[in-house]
Design a protein around this motif. Structure first.
Motif, PDB file in Angstrom:
ATOM      1  N   ILE A   1     142.698   6.536   1.700  1.00  0.00           N
ATOM      2  CA  ILE A   1     143.975   7.158   2.071  1.00  0.00           C
ATOM      3  C   ILE A   1     144.282   6.915   3.544  1.00  0.00           C
ATOM      4  CG2 ILE A   1     145.145   9.382   2.359  1.00  0.00           C
ATOM      5  CD1 ILE A   1     143.656  10.298  -0.200  1.00  0.00           C
ATOM      6  N   ALA A   2     143.271   7.063   4.403  1.00  0.00           N
ATOM      7  CA  ALA A   2     143.477   6.851   5.835  1.00  0.00           C
ATOM      8  C   ALA A   2     143.877   5.406   6.117  1.00  0.00           C
ATOM      9  CB  ALA A   2     142.211   7.217   6.611  1.00  0.00           C
ATOM     10  N   ASN A   3     143.230   4.457   5.450  1.00  0.00           N
ATOM     11  CA  ASN A   3     143.562   3.047   5.677  1.00  0.00           C
ATOM     12  C   ASN A   3     144.936   2.689   5.120  1.00  0.00           C
ATOM     13  OD1 ASN A   3     141.288   2.313   7.126  1.00  0.00           O
ATOM     14  ND2 ASN A   3     140.140   1.756   5.298  1.00  0.00           N
ATOM     15  N   ALA A   4     145.356   3.369   4.068  1.00  0.00           N
ATOM     16  CA  ALA A   4     146.659   3.060   3.466  1.00  0.00           C
ATOM     17  C   ALA A   4     147.820   3.733   4.185  1.00  0.00           C
ATOM     18  CB  ALA A   4     146.657   3.472   1.998  1.00  0.00           C
ATOM     19  N   ILE A   5     147.598   4.918   4.751  1.00  0.00           N
ATOM     20  CA  ILE A   5     148.705   5.682   5.336  1.00  0.00           C
ATOM     21  C   ILE A   5     148.612   5.780   6.856  1.00  0.00           C
ATOM     22  CG2 ILE A   5     149.832   7.937   5.376  1.00  0.00           C
ATOM     23  CD1 ILE A   5     148.946   8.241   2.420  1.00  0.00           C
ATOM     24  N   LEU A   6     147.489   6.282   7.344  1.00  0.00           N
ATOM     25  CA  LEU A   6     147.376   6.524   8.789  1.00  0.00           C
ATOM     26  C   LEU A   6     147.241   5.252   9.618  1.00  0.00           C
ATOM     27  CD1 LEU A   6     144.990   9.607   8.952  1.00  0.00           C
ATOM     28  CD2 LEU A   6     147.437   9.536   9.374  1.00  0.00           C
ATOM     29  N   LYS A   7     146.410   4.322   9.160  1.00  0.00           N
ATOM     30  CA  LYS A   7     146.148   3.129   9.968  1.00  0.00           C
ATOM     31  C   LYS A   7     147.405   2.308  10.264  1.00  0.00           C
ATOM     32  CE  LYS A   7     143.427  -0.447   8.746  1.00  0.00           C
ATOM     33  NZ  LYS A   7     142.184  -1.171   8.457  1.00  0.00           N
ATOM     34  N   PRO A   8     148.282   2.054   9.281  1.00  0.00           N
ATOM     35  CA  PRO A   8     149.503   1.303   9.622  1.00  0.00           C
ATOM     36  C   PRO A   8     150.392   2.032  10.634  1.00  0.00           C
ATOM     37  CG  PRO A   8     149.181   1.327   7.258  1.00  0.00           C
ATOM     38  CD  PRO A   8     148.169   2.257   7.836  1.00  0.00           C
ATOM     39  N   ILE A   9     150.482   3.361  10.498  1.00  0.00           N
ATOM     40  CA  ILE A   9     151.300   4.134  11.439  1.00  0.00           C
ATOM     41  C   ILE A   9     150.707   4.053  12.841  1.00  0.00           C
ATOM     42  CG2 ILE A   9     152.049   6.473  12.045  1.00  0.00           C
ATOM     43  CD1 ILE A   9     152.168   7.022   8.975  1.00  0.00           C
ATOM     44  N   LEU A  10     149.393   4.245  12.945  1.00  0.00           N
ATOM     45  CA  LEU A  10     148.739   4.154  14.251  1.00  0.00           C
ATOM     46  C   LEU A  10     148.840   2.750  14.838  1.00  0.00           C
ATOM     47  CD1 LEU A  10     145.556   6.316  13.645  1.00  0.00           C
ATOM     48  CD2 LEU A  10     147.521   6.877  15.085  1.00  0.00           C
ATOM     49  N   ALA A  11     148.735   1.742  13.987  1.00  0.00           N
ATOM     50  CA  ALA A  11     148.834   0.362  14.472  1.00  0.00           C
ATOM     51  C   ALA A  11     150.228   0.075  15.040  1.00  0.00           C
ATOM     52  CB  ALA A  11     148.500  -0.617  13.353  1.00  0.00           C
ATOM     53  N   ILE A  12     151.253   0.570  14.378  1.00  0.00           N
ATOM     54  CA  ILE A  12     152.617   0.368  14.881  1.00  0.00           C
ATOM     55  C   ILE A  12     152.828   1.125  16.194  1.00  0.00           C
ATOM     56  CG2 ILE A  12     155.054   0.863  14.426  1.00  0.00           C
ATOM     57  CD1 ILE A  12     154.441   0.189  11.465  1.00  0.00           C
ATOM     58  N   LEU A  13     152.365   2.371  16.234  1.00  0.00           N
ATOM     59  CA  LEU A  13     152.549   3.176  17.446  1.00  0.00           C
ATOM     60  C   LEU A  13     151.783   2.623  18.646  1.00  0.00           C
ATOM     61  CD1 LEU A  13     152.410   6.799  15.979  1.00  0.00           C
ATOM     62  CD2 LEU A  13     154.424   5.557  16.803  1.00  0.00           C
ATOM     63  N   THR A  14     150.663   1.986  18.388  1.00  0.00           N
ATOM     64  CA  THR A  14     149.834   1.472  19.490  1.00  0.00           C
ATOM     65  C   THR A  14     149.875  -0.050  19.591  1.00  0.00           C
ATOM     66  OG1 THR A  14     147.862   1.405  18.083  1.00  0.00           O
ATOM     67  CG2 THR A  14     148.256   3.441  19.333  1.00  0.00           C
ATOM     68  N   LEU A  15     150.876  -0.668  18.999  1.00  0.00           N
ATOM     69  CA  LEU A  15     150.963  -2.131  19.001  1.00  0.00           C
ATOM     70  C   LEU A  15     150.896  -2.742  20.397  1.00  0.00           C
ATOM     71  CD1 LEU A  15     151.175  -4.582  17.179  1.00  0.00           C
ATOM     72  CD2 LEU A  15     153.652  -4.392  17.328  1.00  0.00           C
ATOM     73  N   PRO A  16     151.600  -2.202  21.390  1.00  0.00           N
ATOM     74  CA  PRO A  16     151.466  -2.803  22.734  1.00  0.00           C
ATOM     75  C   PRO A  16     150.018  -2.758  23.246  1.00  0.00           C
ATOM     76  CG  PRO A  16     153.357  -1.344  22.655  1.00  0.00           C
ATOM     77  CD  PRO A  16     152.619  -1.149  21.376  1.00  0.00           C
ATOM     78  N   LEU A  17     149.327  -1.666  22.967  1.00  0.00           N
ATOM     79  CA  LEU A  17     147.934  -1.555  23.398  1.00  0.00           C
ATOM     80  C   LEU A  17     147.031  -2.523  22.625  1.00  0.00           C
ATOM     81  CD1 LEU A  17     146.208  -0.015  25.385  1.00  0.00           C
ATOM     82  CD2 LEU A  17     145.909   1.770  23.663  1.00  0.00           C
ATOM     83  N   ILE A  18     147.304  -2.694  21.347  1.00  0.00           N
ATOM     84  CA  ILE A  18     146.538  -3.654  20.541  1.00  0.00           C
ATOM     85  C   ILE A  18     146.747  -5.062  21.069  1.00  0.00           C
ATOM     86  CG2 ILE A  18     146.351  -4.706  18.253  1.00  0.00           C
ATOM     87  CD1 ILE A  18     147.028  -1.931  17.081  1.00  0.00           C
ATOM     88  N   ILE A  19     147.980  -5.412  21.393  1.00  0.00           N
ATOM     89  CA  ILE A  19     148.270  -6.748  21.933  1.00  0.00           C
ATOM     90  C   ILE A  19     147.635  -6.925  23.298  1.00  0.00           C
ATOM     91  CG2 ILE A  19     150.123  -8.244  22.772  1.00  0.00           C
ATOM     92  CD1 ILE A  19     151.863  -7.038  20.489  1.00  0.00           C
ATOM     93  N   PHE A  20     147.752  -5.915  24.152  1.00  0.00           N
ATOM     94  CA  PHE A  20     147.207  -5.996  25.514  1.00  0.00           C
ATOM     95  C   PHE A  20     145.687  -6.167  25.502  1.00  0.00           C
ATOM     96  CE2 PHE A  20     145.605  -3.927  29.404  1.00  0.00           C
ATOM     97  CZ  PHE A  20     146.176  -4.788  30.338  1.00  0.00           C
ATOM     98  N   THR A  21     145.007  -5.521  24.551  1.00  0.00           N
ATOM     99  CA  THR A  21     143.544  -5.619  24.475  1.00  0.00           C
ATOM    100  C   THR A  21     143.096  -6.731  23.533  1.00  0.00           C
ATOM    101  OG1 THR A  21     143.420  -3.984  22.710  1.00  0.00           O
ATOM    102  CG2 THR A  21     143.231  -3.170  24.989  1.00  0.00           C
ATOM    103  N   LEU A  22     144.020  -7.580  23.111  1.00  0.00           N
ATOM    104  CA  LEU A  22     143.735  -8.698  22.215  1.00  0.00           C
ATOM    105  C   LEU A  22     143.070  -8.245  20.913  1.00  0.00           C
ATOM    106  CD1 LEU A  22     142.502 -11.271  24.875  1.00  0.00           C
ATOM    107  CD2 LEU A  22     144.799 -11.020  23.928  1.00  0.00           C
ATOM    108  N   GLY A  23     143.520  -7.121  20.398  1.00  0.00           N
ATOM    109  CA  GLY A  23     143.051  -6.615  19.115  1.00  0.00           C
ATOM    110  C   GLY A  23     141.870  -5.670  19.186  1.00  0.00           C
ATOM    111  N   LEU A  24     141.278  -5.499  20.351  1.00  0.00           N
ATOM    112  CA  LEU A  24     140.113  -4.620  20.467  1.00  0.00           C
ATOM    113  C   LEU A  24     140.459  -3.174  20.144  1.00  0.00           C
ATOM    114  CD1 LEU A  24     137.139  -4.769  21.141  1.00  0.00           C
ATOM    115  CD2 LEU A  24     137.718  -4.283  23.505  1.00  0.00           C
ATOM    116  N   PHE A  25     141.657  -2.742  20.500  1.00  0.00           N
ATOM    117  CA  PHE A  25     142.053  -1.366  20.201  1.00  0.00           C
ATOM    118  C   PHE A  25     142.159  -1.138  18.701  1.00  0.00           C
ATOM    119  CE2 PHE A  25     144.783   2.379  19.962  1.00  0.00           C
ATOM    120  CZ  PHE A  25     144.099   3.219  20.837  1.00  0.00           C
ATOM    121  N   TYR A  26     142.450  -2.196  17.938  1.00  0.00           N
ATOM    122  CA  TYR A  26     142.511  -2.072  16.480  1.00  0.00           C
ATOM    123  C   TYR A  26     141.142  -1.689  15.915  1.00  0.00           C
ATOM    124  CZ  TYR A  26     144.458  -2.967  11.866  1.00  0.00           C
ATOM    125  OH  TYR A  26     144.919  -2.825  10.583  1.00  0.00           O
ATOM    126  N   LEU A  27     140.080  -2.186  16.553  1.00  0.00           N
ATOM    127  CA  LEU A  27     138.731  -1.794  16.173  1.00  0.00           C
ATOM    128  C   LEU A  27     138.541  -0.296  16.364  1.00  0.00           C
ATOM    129  CD1 LEU A  27     135.779  -2.512  15.387  1.00  0.00           C
ATOM    130  CD2 LEU A  27     135.356  -2.852  17.828  1.00  0.00           C
TER     131      LEU A  27
END
Length: 126
Positions: free
Chosen positions: A44-70
């Motif tokens: 459930i977390a991977n299907a619902i929460l993770k996409p929302i968090l990924a969108i909200l933190t996309l600039p941080l994910i890009i800035f850290t070259l994907g490390l924040f996604y981990l």
């Protein structure tokens, strides 16, 4: 069909948690409900929460070259650990390892299922 996909997702996540429990001493899961609830929360977390968090933190994910996604993935595993009974993980690097194992088991299982599905479809067409 949807219920079958949900059941498969829970089963694959439970298998991933079992593999992680078998590999590391600092991962502890005891009993059916620990695996079932842990796998359900992880799905459930991977299907619902993770996409929302990924969108909200996309600039941080890009800035850290994907490390924040981990770190988002670690948070999903931590949520499953927090909610499921008799489930504990000790140590940051164990969390990283569990995330890698969950990813690897999911990738292998879904790749195998996709190839079985493709074989079944080709068999019908031939």
């Amino acid at each position: 069909m949807l219920l079958a996909r949900i059941a498969i997702a829970i089963g694959v996540n439970a298998l991933a948690l079992w593999v992680a429990n078998a590999i590391w001493d600092s991962v502890s899961l005891h009993g059916f409900w620990a695996y079932f609830i842990g796998a359900l929360v992880l799905g459930i977390a991977n299907a619902i929460l993770k996409p929302i968090l990924a969108i909200l933190t996309l600039p941080l994910i890009i800035f850290t070259l994907g490390l924040f996604y981990l770190l988002i993935n670690i948070a999903m595993v931590a949520l499953a650990e927090w909610i499921a009974p008799n489930f504990s993980i000790d140590g940051f690097w164990t969390y990283v390892g569990v995330v890698v194992i969950v990813w690897l088991v999911n990738w292998v299982c879904y790749h195998a299922l996709d190839s079985l599905e493709g074989d079944r479809r080709r068999g019908r067409l031939a």
